[in-house]
Design a protein around this motif. Structure first.
Motif, PDB file in Angstrom:
ATOM      1  N   LEU A  99       0.827  -1.205   0.000  1.00  0.00           N
ATOM      2  CA  LEU A  99       0.000   0.000   0.000  1.00  0.00           C
ATOM      3  C   LEU A  99       0.860   1.254   0.000  1.00  0.00           C
ATOM      4  N   GLN A 100       1.954   1.209   0.751  1.00  0.00           N
ATOM      5  CA  GLN A 100       2.832   2.368   0.798  1.00  0.00           C
ATOM      6  C   GLN A 100       3.765   2.421  -0.414  1.00  0.00           C
ATOM      7  N   THR A 101       4.255   1.262  -0.838  1.00  0.00           N
ATOM      8  CA  THR A 101       5.143   1.223  -1.993  1.00  0.00           C
ATOM      9  C   THR A 101       4.451   1.782  -3.239  1.00  0.00           C
ATOM     10  N   ASN A 102       3.168   1.494  -3.372  1.00  0.00           N
ATOM     11  CA  ASN A 102       2.403   1.959  -4.532  1.00  0.00           C
ATOM     12  C   ASN A 102       1.677   3.284  -4.277  1.00  0.00           C
ATOM     13  N   ARG A 103       2.031   3.953  -3.176  1.00  0.00           N
ATOM     14  CA  ARG A 103       1.528   5.296  -2.849  1.00  0.00           C
ATOM     15  C   ARG A 103       0.011   5.348  -2.693  1.00  0.00           C
ATOM     16  N   ILE A 104      -0.603   4.218  -2.382  1.00  0.00           N
ATOM     17  CA  ILE A 104      -2.051   4.213  -2.199  1.00  0.00           C
ATOM     18  C   ILE A 104      -2.432   5.024  -0.970  1.00  0.00           C
ATOM     19  N   SER A 105      -1.562   5.006   0.043  1.00  0.00           N
ATOM     20  CA  SER A 105      -1.816   5.807   1.242  1.00  0.00           C
ATOM     21  C   SER A 105      -1.863   7.295   0.912  1.00  0.00           C
ATOM     22  N   ALA A 106      -1.069   7.734  -0.085  1.00  0.00           N
ATOM     23  CA  ALA A 106      -1.076   9.140  -0.483  1.00  0.00           C
ATOM     24  C   ALA A 106      -2.423   9.543  -1.076  1.00  0.00           C
ATOM     25  N   TYR A 107      -3.035   8.652  -1.834  1.00  0.00           N
ATOM     26  CA  TYR A 107      -4.348   8.940  -2.414  1.00  0.00           C
ATOM     27  C   TYR A 107      -5.418   9.025  -1.325  1.00  0.00           C
ATOM     28  N   ILE A 108      -5.328   8.120  -0.362  1.00  0.00           N
ATOM     29  CA  ILE A 108      -6.289   8.151   0.745  1.00  0.00           C
ATOM     30  C   ILE A 108      -6.135   9.448   1.527  1.00  0.00           C
ATOM     31  N   GLY A 109      -4.889   9.810   1.802  1.00  0.00           N
ATOM     32  CA  GLY A 109      -4.645  11.048   2.540  1.00  0.00           C
ATOM     33  C   GLY A 109      -5.087  12.281   1.782  1.00  0.00           C
ATOM     34  N   ARG A 110      -4.813  12.333   0.469  1.00  0.00           N
ATOM     35  CA  ARG A 110      -5.204  13.494  -0.320  1.00  0.00           C
ATOM     36  C   ARG A 110      -6.744  13.616  -0.380  1.00  0.00           C
ATOM     37  N   PHE A 111      -7.418  12.489  -0.470  1.00  0.00           N
ATOM     38  CA  PHE A 111      -8.887  12.523  -0.456  1.00  0.00           C
ATOM     39  C   PHE A 111      -9.395  13.141   0.844  1.00  0.00           C
ATOM     40  N   CYS A 112      -8.809  12.707   1.960  1.00  0.00           N
ATOM     41  CA  CYS A 112      -9.239  13.237   3.267  1.00  0.00           C
ATOM     42  C   CYS A 112      -8.944  14.730   3.387  1.00  0.00           C
ATOM     43  N   MET A 113      -7.819  15.160   2.806  1.00  0.00           N
ATOM     44  CA  MET A 113      -7.377  16.545   2.974  1.00  0.00           C
ATOM     45  C   MET A 113      -8.176  17.549   2.153  1.00  0.00           C
ATOM     46  N   THR A 114      -8.845  17.089   1.088  1.00  0.00           N
ATOM     47  CA  THR A 114      -9.443  18.029   0.138  1.00  0.00           C
ATOM     48  C   THR A 114     -10.966  18.051   0.203  1.00  0.00           C
ATOM     49  N   ARG A 115     -11.527  17.778   1.372  1.00  0.00           N
ATOM     50  CA  ARG A 115     -12.984  17.860   1.516  1.00  0.00           C
ATOM     51  C   ARG A 115     -13.392  19.323   1.732  1.00  0.00           C
ATOM     52  N   LYS A 116     -14.420  19.745   1.012  1.00  0.00           N
ATOM     53  CA  LYS A 116     -14.851  21.143   1.075  1.00  0.00           C
ATOM     54  C   LYS A 116     -15.350  21.548   2.458  1.00  0.00           C
ATOM     55  N   ILE A 117     -15.805  20.574   3.230  1.00  0.00           N
ATOM     56  CA  ILE A 117     -16.365  20.880   4.551  1.00  0.00           C
ATOM     57  C   ILE A 117     -15.332  21.530   5.472  1.00  0.00           C
ATOM     58  N   MET A 118     -14.040  21.350   5.186  1.00  0.00           N
ATOM     59  CA  MET A 118     -12.994  21.889   6.057  1.00  0.00           C
ATOM     60  C   MET A 118     -12.721  23.367   5.819  1.00  0.00           C
ATOM     61  N   ILE A 119     -13.081  23.871   4.656  1.00  0.00           N
ATOM     62  CA  ILE A 119     -12.706  25.229   4.281  1.00  0.00           C
ATOM     63  C   ILE A 119     -13.407  26.252   5.171  1.00  0.00           C
ATOM     64  N   GLY A 120     -12.594  27.100   5.826  1.00  0.00           N
ATOM     65  CA  GLY A 120     -13.137  28.131   6.710  1.00  0.00           C
ATOM     66  C   GLY A 120     -13.576  27.618   8.063  1.00  0.00           C
ATOM     67  N   ARG A 121     -13.336  26.334   8.334  1.00  0.00           N
ATOM     68  CA  ARG A 121     -13.734  25.734   9.624  1.00  0.00           C
ATOM     69  C   ARG A 121     -12.498  25.090  10.262  1.00  0.00           C
ATOM     70  N   PRO A 122     -11.754  25.845  11.046  1.00  0.00           N
ATOM     71  CA  PRO A 122     -10.485  25.345  11.588  1.00  0.00           C
ATOM     72  C   PRO A 122     -10.607  24.053  12.377  1.00  0.00           C
ATOM     73  N   TRP A 123     -11.651  23.912  13.182  1.00  0.00           N
ATOM     74  CA  TRP A 123     -11.745  22.714  14.010  1.00  0.00           C
ATOM     75  C   TRP A 123     -12.290  21.524  13.238  1.00  0.00           C
ATOM     76  N   VAL A 124     -13.022  21.779  12.161  1.00  0.00           N
ATOM     77  CA  VAL A 124     -13.380  20.687  11.258  1.00  0.00           C
ATOM     78  C   VAL A 124     -12.121  20.201  10.543  1.00  0.00           C
ATOM     79  N   PHE A 125     -11.272  21.150  10.116  1.00  0.00           N
ATOM     80  CA  PHE A 125      -9.984  20.813   9.517  1.00  0.00           C
ATOM     81  C   PHE A 125      -9.165  19.955  10.479  1.00  0.00           C
ATOM     82  N   THR A 126      -9.110  20.351  11.738  1.00  0.00           N
ATOM     83  CA  THR A 126      -8.368  19.596  12.753  1.00  0.00           C
ATOM     84  C   THR A 126      -8.937  18.201  12.931  1.00  0.00           C
ATOM     85  N   ALA A 127     -10.271  18.116  12.994  1.00  0.00           N
ATOM     86  CA  ALA A 127     -10.925  16.829  13.198  1.00  0.00           C
ATOM     87  C   ALA A 127     -10.699  15.890  12.015  1.00  0.00           C
ATOM     88  N   VAL A 128     -10.808  16.417  10.792  1.00  0.00           N
ATOM     89  CA  VAL A 128     -10.602  15.587   9.607  1.00  0.00           C
ATOM     90  C   VAL A 128      -9.167  15.066   9.564  1.00  0.00           C
TER      91      VAL A 128
END
Length: 489
Positions: A103-132
């Motif tokens: 999973l790490q050799t093929n960078r699949i973890s990077a895709y999972i992490g990028r998906f989590c990082m780019t959710r619109k719900i976090m924008i302008g909400r610092p503690w939602v960003f922290t929670a995500v």
């Protein structure tokens, strides 16, 4: 050159001290009720191994421990090697670690992490960003790779902080850089089919007959439900604690944009990555289903062949070819293999079974020592005392070792009282792994925090993590233990 020579000299000194303990402990003029001469040899090897695990390369320490047992009076070397590396669970652990490394050799973890990082719900909400960020780290550490969130999210956080004008050592950046490894330690305990959770479950199944007269096998489905629920409870509580108790200034995060988070988008998953993800996902599901739906057709076969399932999925991944190359190769998997973790688990599992073997007298010794201490305690008081002691010890020594040390204590108490040991063993094992974050020696996650001098001061790590550990102790006593008692049988 001089520094390297000093480091080598320290390693020689540590090995010498470990050998002196292993060989010399048996000659100490001390009374150990019930311990046989063989038991004293094994106990000395165990104590010396504990020392070496915390001072030198765990591969060297673990192999030396196995060798010393083989040349002791316990058993011939051939029998020791067969018992160590011939254990079906050890074989399963090897293939699990090899396959999951894909999973790490093929960078699949990077895709999972990028998906989590780019959710619109976090924008302008610092503690939602922290929670995500925190909850994503917990889940990725649990189901993808224990250290993946650190390597994935730390660089992203550095970029975000630089973009919005937050500097190293400010309160919020300090907390966030700390919280990622804390989340990894919590997520690390979730799966019962890999890493230290698997090692502790296996160890207790091995030693429980020596104390209780029967083997206690902790149900994978029940462990997963309790560990995942406890992890989510800890996540919510820690985030709330940071918001209302630590109270960092998060105003600059309100200006964070989706473009900043998604500045370097990843290409779509290719066919090879999809097949690797499917194999790893299929392996995890096939190992969990017999515990979740045991009466469903085919589950009895899966349960009976559980040790071999990971080999089957490894064969599938190695057999399927994309662009005339296998989607996974053993050479690739072993090249990224965590040998230190593997040999430490292997040797710890074997030492645990050897220590509690009837020929050593350790079970009799523990009964003689612990009965006066815990004999008059209620189950509630015993649980509080045990988890409190575990909380302290796991932040001084290796958490896996502490988990294995406390398991015989629980088994001894439950043998006297007739109480089911599985719930307490399970929650203790989860707890000592998840709260090992307060000192550099507690866990690799803690060591990585203390090593990040560019963003963290040691005094801040001690301050914040000590409070988080106390919070986790309160949570495990008030919520984790009752939950385990209700679910695990």
């Amino acid at each position: 050159m001089r520094v390297m020579k000093q480091k080598s000299n320290r390693i020689y000194l540590h090995v010498l001290v470990g050998l002196v303990v292993m060989l010399g402990f048996r000659y100490l003029p001390m009374e150990m009720p019930g311990i046989t001469p063989i038991g004293k040899q094994i106990f000395g090897i165990f104590v010396g191994t504990l020392y070496l695990w915390t001072t030198i390369d765990p591969v060297i320490a673990s192999l030396l421990a196995i060798f010393m047992i083989g040349v002791s009076d316990y058993a011939p070397m051939g029998q020791v090697l067969s018992g160590t590396f011939g254990n079906p669970m050890v074989v399963q652990i090897f293939f699990l670690m090899v396959l999951m490394s894909a999973l790490q050799t093929n960078r699949i973890s990077a895709y999972i992490g990028r998906f989590c990082m780019t959710r619109k719900i976090m924008i302008g909400r610092p503690w939602v960003f922290t929670a995500v960020m925190f909850i994503s780290s917990v889940l990725i550490a649990g189901f993808v790779g224990a250290f993946s969130p650190i390597f994935l999210f730390w660089p992203i956080l550095y970029e975000v902080f630089n973009d919005i004008g937050m500097k190293p050592y400010e309160k919020y950046p300090t907390l966030m850089v700390i919280l990622i490894p804390v989340a990894c330690a919590i997520g690390f305990t979730i799966p019962p089919y890999m890493s230290n959770g698997l090692a502790l479950i296996t160890n207790y199944a091995t030693i429980s007959p020596n104390f209780l007269g029967k083997q206690v096998i902790i149900n994978n489905g029940e462990w997963l439900f309790v560990s995942l629920s406890y992890a989510m409870i800890c996540s919510v509580a820690i985030i709330a604690f940071c918001k209302f108790v630590f109270r960092p200034d998060v105003s600059k995060l309100k200006n964070l944009t989706l473009e900043q988070l998604n500045r370097n988008p990843l290409p779509p998953l290719n066919l090879k990555q999809k097949i690797v993800a499917a194999c790893c996902g299929g392996m995890m599901v096939s190992m969990m289903l017999p515990s979740i739906i045991p009466s469903f057709p085919g589950m009895a076969w899966l349960s009976a062949n559980s040790y071999g399932l990971v080999i089957l999925f490894t064969i599938i991944a190695c057999t399927i070819h994309v662009d005339e190359k296998p989607v996974f190769s053993m050479k690739e998997g072993v090249g990224n293999f965590a040998w230190g973790t593997y040999f430490m688990m292997v040797s710890a599992i074997y030492i645990g079974s050897v220590l509690t073997n009837e020929s050593t007298g350790v079970v009799v010794f523990l009964n003689a020592i612990l009965s006066p201490i815990f004999g008059g305690m209620s189950m509630a008081m015993f649980s509080i005392a045990l988890l409190g002691i575990g909380c302290i010890l796991t932040n001084i020594c290796n958490s896996l070792v502490i988990g294995m040390l406390l398991q015989p204590v629980i088994a001894t108490y439950c043998a006297h009282t007739g109480v089911n040991s599985a719930p307490l063993v399970s929650i203790m094992s989860m707890f000592v792994l998840s709260c090992a974050i307060a000192t550099p020696a507690a866990s690799p996650f803690a060591a990585m925090m203390f090593g990040n001098k560019e963003w963290l001061h040691a005094k801040d790590i001690y301050k914040y993590n000590t409070m988080i550990v106390v919070l986790e102790l309160v949570l495990v006593l008030l919520i984790g233990l009752p939950l385990a008692n209700a679910i695990i049988h």
